[in-house]
Design a protein around this motif. Sequence first.
Motif, PDB file in Angstrom:
ATOM      1  N   SER A  20       0.825  -1.220   0.000  1.00 14.17           N
ATOM      2  CA  SER A  20       0.000   0.000   0.000  1.00 14.17           C
ATOM      3  C   SER A  20       0.853   1.262   0.000  1.00 14.17           C
ATOM      4  O   SER A  20       0.493   2.282   0.595  1.00 14.17           O
ATOM      5  CB  SER A  20      -0.959   0.014   1.205  1.00 14.17           C
ATOM      6  OG  SER A  20      -1.822  -1.101   1.175  1.00 14.17           O
ATOM      7  N   SER A  37       1.061  -3.837   4.770  1.00 18.58           N
ATOM      8  CA  SER A  37      -0.231  -3.297   4.357  1.00 18.58           C
ATOM      9  C   SER A  37      -1.260  -3.440   5.473  1.00 18.58           C
ATOM     10  O   SER A  37      -2.049  -2.519   5.736  1.00 18.58           O
ATOM     11  CB  SER A  37      -0.718  -4.023   3.098  1.00 18.58           C
ATOM     12  OG  SER A  37      -2.000  -3.588   2.724  1.00 18.58           O
ATOM     13  N   VAL A  38      -1.236  -4.584   6.160  1.00 14.34           N
ATOM     14  CA  VAL A  38      -2.146  -4.800   7.291  1.00 14.34           C
ATOM     15  C   VAL A  38      -1.831  -3.827   8.422  1.00 14.34           C
ATOM     16  O   VAL A  38      -2.739  -3.263   9.057  1.00 14.34           O
ATOM     17  CB  VAL A  38      -2.038  -6.260   7.779  1.00 14.34           C
ATOM     18  CG1 VAL A  38      -2.867  -6.471   9.048  1.00 14.34           C
ATOM     19  CG2 VAL A  38      -2.479  -7.225   6.693  1.00 14.34           C
ATOM     20  N   GLU A  40      -3.048  -0.383   7.498  1.00 18.72           N
ATOM     21  CA  GLU A  40      -4.509  -0.337   7.588  1.00 18.72           C
ATOM     22  C   GLU A  40      -4.957  -0.223   9.044  1.00 18.72           C
ATOM     23  O   GLU A  40      -5.954   0.444   9.352  1.00 18.72           O
ATOM     24  CB  GLU A  40      -5.093  -1.598   6.951  1.00 18.72           C
ATOM     25  CG  GLU A  40      -6.603  -1.616   6.870  1.00 18.72           C
ATOM     26  CD  GLU A  40      -7.134  -2.879   6.217  1.00 18.72           C
ATOM     27  OE1 GLU A  40      -8.336  -2.924   5.914  1.00 18.72           O
ATOM     28  OE2 GLU A  40      -6.341  -3.819   6.016  1.00 18.72           O
ATOM     29  N   HIS A  41      -4.203  -0.851   9.937  1.00 12.09           N
ATOM     30  CA  HIS A  41      -4.516  -0.791  11.364  1.00 12.09           C
ATOM     31  C   HIS A  41      -4.146   0.561  11.969  1.00 12.09           C
ATOM     32  O   HIS A  41      -4.849   1.078  12.860  1.00 12.09           O
ATOM     33  CB  HIS A  41      -3.768  -1.917  12.095  1.00 12.09           C
ATOM     34  CG  HIS A  41      -3.836  -1.829  13.588  1.00 12.09           C
ATOM     35  ND1 HIS A  41      -4.927  -2.234  14.315  1.00 12.09           N
ATOM     36  CD2 HIS A  41      -2.925  -1.369  14.502  1.00 12.09           C
ATOM     37  CE1 HIS A  41      -4.701  -2.042  15.599  1.00 12.09           C
ATOM     38  NE2 HIS A  41      -3.500  -1.517  15.752  1.00 12.09           N
ATOM     39  N   ASP A  92     -13.726  -5.139  -1.090  1.00  5.98           N
ATOM     40  CA  ASP A  92     -12.592  -4.900  -0.189  1.00  5.98           C
ATOM     41  C   ASP A  92     -11.553  -5.990  -0.399  1.00  5.98           C
ATOM     42  O   ASP A  92     -11.697  -7.105   0.099  1.00  5.98           O
ATOM     43  CB  ASP A  92     -13.066  -4.878   1.264  1.00  5.98           C
ATOM     44  CG  ASP A  92     -11.932  -4.577   2.246  1.00  5.98           C
ATOM     45  OD1 ASP A  92     -10.830  -4.216   1.778  1.00  5.98           O
ATOM     46  OD2 ASP A  92     -12.149  -4.704   3.466  1.00  5.98           O
ATOM     47  N   ARG A 111      -8.668  -6.061   0.866  1.00  5.41           N
ATOM     48  CA  ARG A 111      -7.831  -6.191   2.054  1.00  5.41           C
ATOM     49  C   ARG A 111      -8.527  -7.007   3.138  1.00  5.41           C
ATOM     50  O   ARG A 111      -7.985  -7.154   4.237  1.00  5.41           O
ATOM     51  CB  ARG A 111      -7.496  -4.810   2.620  1.00  5.41           C
ATOM     52  CG  ARG A 111      -6.771  -3.899   1.641  1.00  5.41           C
ATOM     53  CD  ARG A 111      -5.390  -4.418   1.339  1.00  5.41           C
ATOM     54  NE  ARG A 111      -4.674  -3.575   0.396  1.00  5.41           N
ATOM     55  CZ  ARG A 111      -3.460  -3.830  -0.068  1.00  5.41           C
ATOM     56  NH1 ARG A 111      -2.841  -4.932   0.318  1.00  5.41           N
ATOM     57  NH2 ARG A 111      -2.890  -3.014  -0.922  1.00  5.41           N
ATOM     58  N   SER A 171      -6.200 -13.399   9.546  1.00  2.00           N
ATOM     59  CA  SER A 171      -5.182 -12.513   8.974  1.00  2.00           C
ATOM     60  C   SER A 171      -3.822 -13.187   9.077  1.00  2.00           C
ATOM     61  O   SER A 171      -3.656 -14.178   9.801  1.00  2.00           O
ATOM     62  CB  SER A 171      -5.156 -11.167   9.702  1.00  2.00           C
ATOM     63  OG  SER A 171      -4.806 -11.346  11.063  1.00  2.00           O
TER      64      SER A 171
END
Length: 750
Positions: free
Chosen positions: A93, A132-133, A136-137, A213, A215, A469
């Motif tokens: 991302s 990326s996770v 996003e968090h 989505d 993700r 995840s």
Amino acid sequence: MVRELFKRNRGTRDVEPLGPVEYIEPVASTSEWLKEHVVPTRSGTVSYVKSLFPFLTWIYRYNWVWFVGDLIAGVTVGIVVIPQGMAYAKLASLPPEFGLYSSFVGVAIYWLSATSHVISAGPVAVFSSLLSVILEHALPQLPEYADTPWIIAGCLSVVLGCIVMAIGLFRIGFIVDFIPLPAIAAFMTGSALSIAMGQIPTLMGNNTADGYDTRAATYLVFGNFFKYIKHCDLNAAIGLTALFMLYAVRWGCGYASRRWPQHEKTFFFINTLRSGFVILLYTLISFLVNRNHHDDPKFSILKTIPRGFQHMGVPVVNSRILSAVAAKLPSAIIVLVIEHISIAKSFARLSNYTIDPNQELIAIGLTNIFGPFFGGYPATGSFSRTAIKAKAGVRTPLAGVVTAIIVVIAIYALPPVFYYISNAALAAVIIHAVGDLISSPKSIKMFWKVSPCEFVIFWIGVLVSVFASIDNGIYASVAASAALLLFRIAKAHGRFVGVVKVYNTPTLRPVDANEPDSDTRNVFVPLDRSNGVNPAVQPREPHAGVFIYRLNEGYLYPNAVHFTDHMVREIKVKTRPAVINPYGSLGERPWNDPGPRHKSESDIDPTLPVLRAIILDFSGVSNVDVTSLQNLIDVRKQLDRYADAHIAWHFVGVKSPWARRGLLASGFGSENGVVKSLFTVTNVGVSQEKDDVKPGSRDEEFSVDTQPEDKLGMTSMDTMVLPLLSIDCPYFHIDMDEAVRSVELELGLK
């Protein structure tokens, strides 16, 4: 030491051999341990500092032959890392140029501290997906960085680099070994499936559909793909054909190299550069299609990539960013470290050299500390590029500098070309690259054959990664592996053993064990023959009332009670109490004694013996602790009451001096007034050189030889009898035969 003993005991050549020499083992000392393991020495400090810069051991021997190999490998990896770096940055991302920055720093800095010449450090698919996770968090908590997420990535890189480097500097990289192969394979497989599924919408062109989505959890992305499949567009034609071409070139080169082995090197380079060829081909197609459609291209392209290092500067590290990413730090550290070390060890074994895991952690830590200064995000070892680098004939870590030069040229010279790179083609490159991370059916089948429990752990990690995840998949597989390890330690089984007299023979024919040439010996095997001994062979139990118990694992606090409970339970089954009613009245009787209410001789089997001695085989025990020894003390008191006598405890094969110290401090191994009744000794020959030795001279040379024979009249030889173990510990024995014979002599059994 033997020379001094000889000087004190030596007689003339014509007298009888020297008598036995007493040996008292010094007790393990805390100060000696600290001096040996903690307090640094001058030479140790110098060696430690030198190990921080391993390139100093080979750089002065660099030559043209090495340079040619490094040049070829460096250029090859450089061509591969350019499209991969941009693709992985998008996976993270981040804008594509950050993949190029990270690729440059990874190869430019890592080589300075590396102990592996084949590792190619830089952006990788698994960590990019995890990043990326993390972004996003963190972004909902840090809205001011919504347009500049690379600031968060840079802060994370510095923090990870410092932590990993500290692990290496303090030489605690061994913690990596606590994560087993099935757990690593689980999160690699789960990550690969998650990454591939996340890239399929980009490959097919429906990733921009409203409400889709990409993700989300992998299973949701998979299910929603078919829901939004009607939104696929021209990107699908680009992506699918690019992916097909990548696999076609790979399969074709593999077949051609087997068909024409004399051209194997040529096909290898074609196969290696397939990603670059495909990206160039589809970039050309994209240019021809979209050159007149800059504002509205026919399919998705990268568009503007800034020239040069546009984001150089001091990374931002503050408490707000740290608090936002703190929850994800453990999973990030695990991925960063495990991926790098597992790759480094794997290729070191294949290339027949060794790496220093701690130094590798220092190298990857430095890379991530300095990476953000150039705009890079966290980097680690890449499996695919490392394999390419190894097969390309790399000779030294300096090949990374060549790759860095190629990346710099691309950063400054190729941004106009990058404008037309297809996003679908990059997605094809990512899917193709992560396919190699999925565990093969052969590997998974091996997990089942070797350890069904670890086979289950593998699938736990994969399923959690797919349905939750990647970071949760990591935690699940590592936690399950740790639970299995603790269970195996806590539930370790001991075995009662018996003796079998055996001999070696070249043929399966009867041999008279009484013949002088027969090589007979005693072996001690479990009475239940659980170690694979032929069921038809019946081990002979020790003398009545004597038990030999073998501990198959370390004797520590998690398993101490499990070991001793099993031992005491079996001893009580095979013996009888020495006193029928040791409590006297019913009021003194413990509440948990099952009865009968009034015990008599008829309640006890008179044919069973009374407990007389216990032999513990400690050959499988490396350490003991306070809890385990206290448990042993309690069991000794319990069995002494049961036998109404002081039971002798003999120990065989106590390896560690600290284990011996602990046993002695707990009252085992030695008792006041008890002397060793049996010694295991050896004859040692002490020779005195005769040449150039004047009578009465003090300058004498002595040597030790286990075969006391004169050598052409040049030496005189005396024999000294030396005990193998300390003579002040009568209950510590060198082997099982000595222990059994000591018990027999002590109890008058033989």
